[in-house]
Design a protein around this motif. Structure first.
Motif, mmCIF file in Angstrom:
data_model
loop_
_atom_site.group_PDB
_atom_site.id
_atom_site.type_symbol
_atom_site.label_atom_id
_atom_site.label_comp_id
_atom_site.label_asym_id
_atom_site.label_seq_id
_atom_site.Cartn_x
_atom_site.Cartn_y
_atom_site.Cartn_z
ATOM 1 N N LEU A 289 1.074 -0.897 0.217
ATOM 2 C CA LEU A 289 0.309 -0.043 -0.410
ATOM 3 C C LEU A 289 1.274 1.489 -0.514
ATOM 4 C CD1 LEU A 289 -2.522 1.369 0.313
ATOM 5 C CD2 LEU A 289 -2.394 0.886 2.948
ATOM 6 N N ALA A 290 1.685 1.546 0.982
ATOM 7 C CA ALA A 290 2.936 3.167 0.838
ATOM 8 C C ALA A 290 3.125 2.836 -0.045
ATOM 9 C CB ALA A 290 3.773 2.387 1.815
ATOM 10 N N THR A 291 4.449 2.090 -1.097
ATOM 11 C CA THR A 291 4.585 1.401 -1.968
ATOM 12 C C THR A 291 3.756 2.705 -3.219
ATOM 13 O OG1 THR A 291 6.142 -0.384 -1.265
ATOM 14 C CG2 THR A 291 5.995 0.423 -4.023
ATOM 15 N N SER A 292 2.887 1.945 -3.895
ATOM 16 C CA SER A 292 1.954 2.106 -4.439
ATOM 17 C C SER A 292 1.138 3.686 -4.145
ATOM 18 C CB SER A 292 0.228 1.739 -4.452
ATOM 19 O OG SER A 292 -0.329 1.358 -5.214
ATOM 20 N N LYS A 293 0.668 3.268 -2.601
ATOM 21 C CA LYS A 293 0.828 5.532 -2.863
ATOM 22 C C LYS A 293 1.421 6.815 -2.926
ATOM 23 C CE LYS A 293 -2.612 8.216 -1.452
ATOM 24 N NZ LYS A 293 -4.038 8.559 -2.148
ATOM 25 N N LEU A 294 3.076 5.781 -2.636
ATOM 26 C CA LEU A 294 3.533 6.810 -2.712
ATOM 27 C C LEU A 294 4.065 7.303 -4.633
ATOM 28 C CD1 LEU A 294 7.204 5.034 -0.410
ATOM 29 C CD2 LEU A 294 6.186 8.301 -0.337
ATOM 30 N N ALA A 295 4.243 6.215 -5.204
ATOM 31 C CA ALA A 295 4.346 5.829 -6.885
ATOM 32 C C ALA A 295 3.873 7.001 -6.868
ATOM 33 C CB ALA A 295 4.398 4.478 -7.618
ATOM 34 N N GLU A 296 2.086 6.817 -6.911
ATOM 35 C CA GLU A 296 1.253 7.589 -7.076
ATOM 36 C C GLU A 296 1.481 9.406 -6.682
ATOM 37 O OE1 GLU A 296 -3.362 8.585 -7.053
ATOM 38 O OE2 GLU A 296 -2.650 7.622 -4.764
ATOM 39 N N ILE A 297 1.747 9.498 -5.939
ATOM 40 C CA ILE A 297 1.861 10.837 -4.820
ATOM 41 C C ILE A 297 2.732 11.380 -6.450
ATOM 42 C CG2 ILE A 297 2.979 12.189 -3.412
ATOM 43 C CD1 ILE A 297 1.479 10.127 -1.817
ATOM 44 N N VAL A 298 3.988 10.894 -6.159
ATOM 45 C CA VAL A 298 5.781 11.090 -6.650
ATOM 46 C C VAL A 298 5.036 11.299 -8.375
ATOM 47 C CG1 VAL A 298 7.191 10.378 -8.318
ATOM 48 C CG2 VAL A 298 7.071 9.264 -5.310
ATOM 49 N N ARG A 299 3.817 10.692 -8.782
ATOM 50 C CA ARG A 299 3.620 10.765 -10.567
ATOM 51 C C ARG A 299 2.649 11.816 -10.674
ATOM 52 N NH1 ARG A 299 0.582 7.049 -10.387
ATOM 53 N NH2 ARG A 299 -1.390 7.513 -10.543
ATOM 54 N N ARG A 300 2.221 11.860 -9.407
ATOM 55 C CA ARG A 300 0.712 13.810 -10.347
ATOM 56 C C ARG A 300 1.289 14.149 -9.166
ATOM 57 N NH1 ARG A 300 -5.295 10.540 -8.814
ATOM 58 N NH2 ARG A 300 -5.269 12.496 -10.108
ATOM 59 N N GLY A 301 2.150 14.842 -8.460
ATOM 60 C CA GLY A 301 2.492 14.611 -8.067
ATOM 61 C C GLY A 301 4.030 16.452 -9.145
ATOM 62 N N THR A 302 4.710 15.289 -9.299
ATOM 63 C CA THR A 302 5.578 15.917 -10.614
ATOM 64 C C THR A 302 4.647 16.486 -11.397
ATOM 65 O OG1 THR A 302 7.385 14.107 -10.392
ATOM 66 C CG2 THR A 302 7.608 15.089 -11.814
ATOM 67 N N ALA A 303 3.279 15.567 -12.151
ATOM 68 C CA ALA A 303 3.311 15.983 -13.268
ATOM 69 C C ALA A 303 2.399 17.403 -12.377
ATOM 70 C CB ALA A 303 2.017 15.543 -13.707
ATOM 71 N N GLY A 304 2.834 18.002 -11.581
ATOM 72 C CA GLY A 304 1.755 19.056 -10.913
ATOM 73 C C GLY A 304 -0.351 19.154 -11.450
ATOM 74 N N GLU A 305 -0.022 17.954 -10.858
ATOM 75 C CA GLU A 305 -1.696 18.294 -10.893
ATOM 76 C C GLU A 305 -2.531 18.273 -9.762
ATOM 77 O OE1 GLU A 305 -4.117 14.045 -11.484
ATOM 78 O OE2 GLU A 305 -1.812 13.253 -13.010
ATOM 79 N N LYS A 306 -3.657 19.190 -10.475
ATOM 80 C CA LYS A 306 -4.566 20.121 -9.424
ATOM 81 C C LYS A 306 -4.854 19.645 -8.291
ATOM 82 C CE LYS A 306 -8.550 22.895 -8.929
ATOM 83 N NZ LYS A 306 -9.573 23.783 -9.794
ATOM 84 N N GLY A 307 -4.442 19.880 -6.859
ATOM 85 C CA GLY A 307 -4.904 18.919 -5.983
ATOM 86 C C GLY A 307 -3.908 17.839 -5.633
ATOM 87 N N TRP A 308 -2.402 18.302 -6.500
ATOM 88 C CA TRP A 308 -1.130 17.204 -5.899
ATOM 89 C C TRP A 308 0.315 17.790 -6.351
ATOM 90 C CZ3 TRP A 308 -2.050 12.051 -4.952
ATOM 91 C CH2 TRP A 308 -3.143 11.729 -4.896
ATOM 92 N N ASP A 309 -0.063 19.205 -5.841
ATOM 93 C CA ASP A 309 0.969 19.849 -6.762
ATOM 94 C C ASP A 309 1.578 21.021 -4.940
ATOM 95 O OD1 ASP A 309 -1.323 21.770 -5.765
ATOM 96 O OD2 ASP A 309 -1.151 22.730 -6.887
ATOM 97 N N GLY A 310 1.123 20.114 -3.646
ATOM 98 C CA GLY A 310 1.655 20.958 -2.376
ATOM 99 C C GLY A 310 3.039 19.667 -1.585
ATOM 100 N N TYR A 311 3.101 19.093 -2.969
ATOM 101 C CA TYR A 311 4.560 18.150 -2.196
ATOM 102 C C TYR A 311 5.848 19.028 -2.603
ATOM 103 C CZ TYR A 311 1.433 14.749 -1.651
ATOM 104 O OH TYR A 311 -0.188 14.155 -1.112
ATOM 105 N N SER A 312 7.215 19.256 -2.301
ATOM 106 C CA SER A 312 8.289 20.279 -2.658
ATOM 107 C C SER A 312 9.031 19.005 -3.707
ATOM 108 C CB SER A 312 9.312 20.486 -1.010
ATOM 109 O OG SER A 312 9.826 19.231 -0.565
ATOM 110 N N GLU A 313 10.217 19.862 -4.081
ATOM 111 C CA GLU A 313 10.800 18.779 -4.729
ATOM 112 C C GLU A 313 11.634 17.839 -4.724
ATOM 113 O OE1 GLU A 313 12.780 20.953 -7.488
ATOM 114 O OE2 GLU A 313 10.803 22.474 -8.312
ATOM 115 N N ALA A 314 11.959 17.974 -2.904
ATOM 116 C CA ALA A 314 12.370 17.285 -1.993
ATOM 117 C C ALA A 314 11.914 15.907 -1.852
ATOM 118 C CB ALA A 314 13.526 18.437 -1.126
#
Length: 332
Positions: A289-314
């Motif tokens: 579960l953690a691996t799957s969720k991390l992958a989703e956050i990285v994918r959508r956060g890197t793409a800058g999708e709306k609602g997923w843009d609050g993560y820092s690059e680090a």
């Protein structure tokens, strides 16, 4: 959506501070150009737009300008706050001290700021905002033991001050005192039981402690750390740090549990505290579960999708590296 001035700039991400800094001139101009500002006192008070939001905006702009090095604008904000609340206001005293710390050019000037804090506390030891600034200054000049002593006095007098407990926990952790840090973080959660970041922080402290253990004690600590991270993501579904910690903890816990299954632990070690150790199947599911969720956050956060843009690059980079390291292990 609240105005940007009402959101305080965070210490981890410089972008909000830079954004506020860029808007500071227009905000200050809008406040000073009002027709009532030219009226004599006390008429100016009666006709002014008085609100908590206004003064919160001034304070947030003050903090942002200090971070970006615009001391002139920061001083203008500080003057407005001082005029409104008075020089002897507890919070204003702390902000004045913060300004002096930020503009100090050498150690001697920082010592003068420390003396000013001592004078304030000598007159009134109950000004906790100044005591916190004094502890922060002590820590910044490398006097962690004195900072711990200062904060210990503070939490003794005000045991529900979650901010002071959290800072005290961080100081203890910087000195390698994991047990004291654990106790302080538990005190934070007594005051703020739904603070998901504090649950994750507690999980990190327990995980670090587990690295110095072996046998059943290590299994117990890792299981406790896993539960803390689970609680953090239960409270905040998109909390990257929580999923990162869960992935790290479950990976290590799987190794320990598999070692126990092969008989590498003694009979006494296998009793991991009061609670029974989690099953390998449960830990594997949480790991996936953690691996799957991390992958989703990285994918959508890197793409800058709306609602997923609050993560820092680090944060995104660290999560990606953790996932990639696991992939390389499997390939080998």
């Amino acid at each position: 959506m609240p105005p940007p001035y009402l959101t305080a700039p965070t210490s981890s991400d410089p972008r909000p501070a830079l954004s506020l800094f860029a808007q500071a001139p227009s905000f200050l101009s809008s406040q000073t150009s009002s027709w009532w500002s030219s009226l004599p006192y006390p008429l100016s008070l009666f006709l002014n737009t008085e609100s908590q939001e206004k003064w919160a905006s001034y304070e947030n702009l003050f903090l942002a300008c200090l971070r970006t090095g615009d001391h002139e604008t920061a001083y203008a904000c500080l003057e407005s706050l001082t005029d409104r609340f008075g020089k002897t206001n507890d919070h204003v005293l702390a902000l004045q001290g913060l300004y002096q710390e930020a503009t100090a050019q050498n150690t001697e000037e920082l010592e003068e700021v420390m003396k000013a804090y001592d004078e304030v506390l000598k007159d009134d030891p109950t000004i906790f905002s100044v005591r916190k600034r004094r502890a922060a200054l002590l820590r910044s000049v490398g006097k962690s033991a004195e900072a711990i002593a200062d904060l210990t006095v503070l939490v003794d007098a005000s045991p529900t001050d979650a901010e002071a407990w959290a800072e005290l926990a961080d100081l203890h952790l910087s000195q390698g005192n994991c047990e004291q840090a654990f106790y302080c973080l538990e005190e934070v959660l007594l005051v703020m039981p739904h603070a998901w970041n504090m649950h994750a922080r507690l999980g990190e402290v327990v995980y670090m402690s587990a690295q110095k253990m072996d046998g059943g004690d290590q299994m117990k600590a890792l299981a406790e750390s896993m539960r803390r991270f689970c609680r953090s993501i239960e409270l905040c579904d998109g909390y990257l740090r929580g999923y990162y910690g869960l992935r790290l903890t479950t990976g290590r816990l799987l190794e320990v549990l598999q070692g126990a299954k092969k008989g590498q632990l003694t009979a006494s070690d296998s009793l991991a505290g009061d609670l029974a150790p989690p099953s390998i199947g449960t830990v594997k599911k949480l790991n996936e579960l953690a691996t799957s969720k991390l992958a989703e956050i990285v994918r959508r956060g890197t793409a800058g999708e709306k609602g997923w843009d609050g993560y820092s690059e680090a944060e995104l980079k660290a999560a990606r590296e953790l996932i990639d390291s696991d992939t390389q292990k499997i390939q080998r």
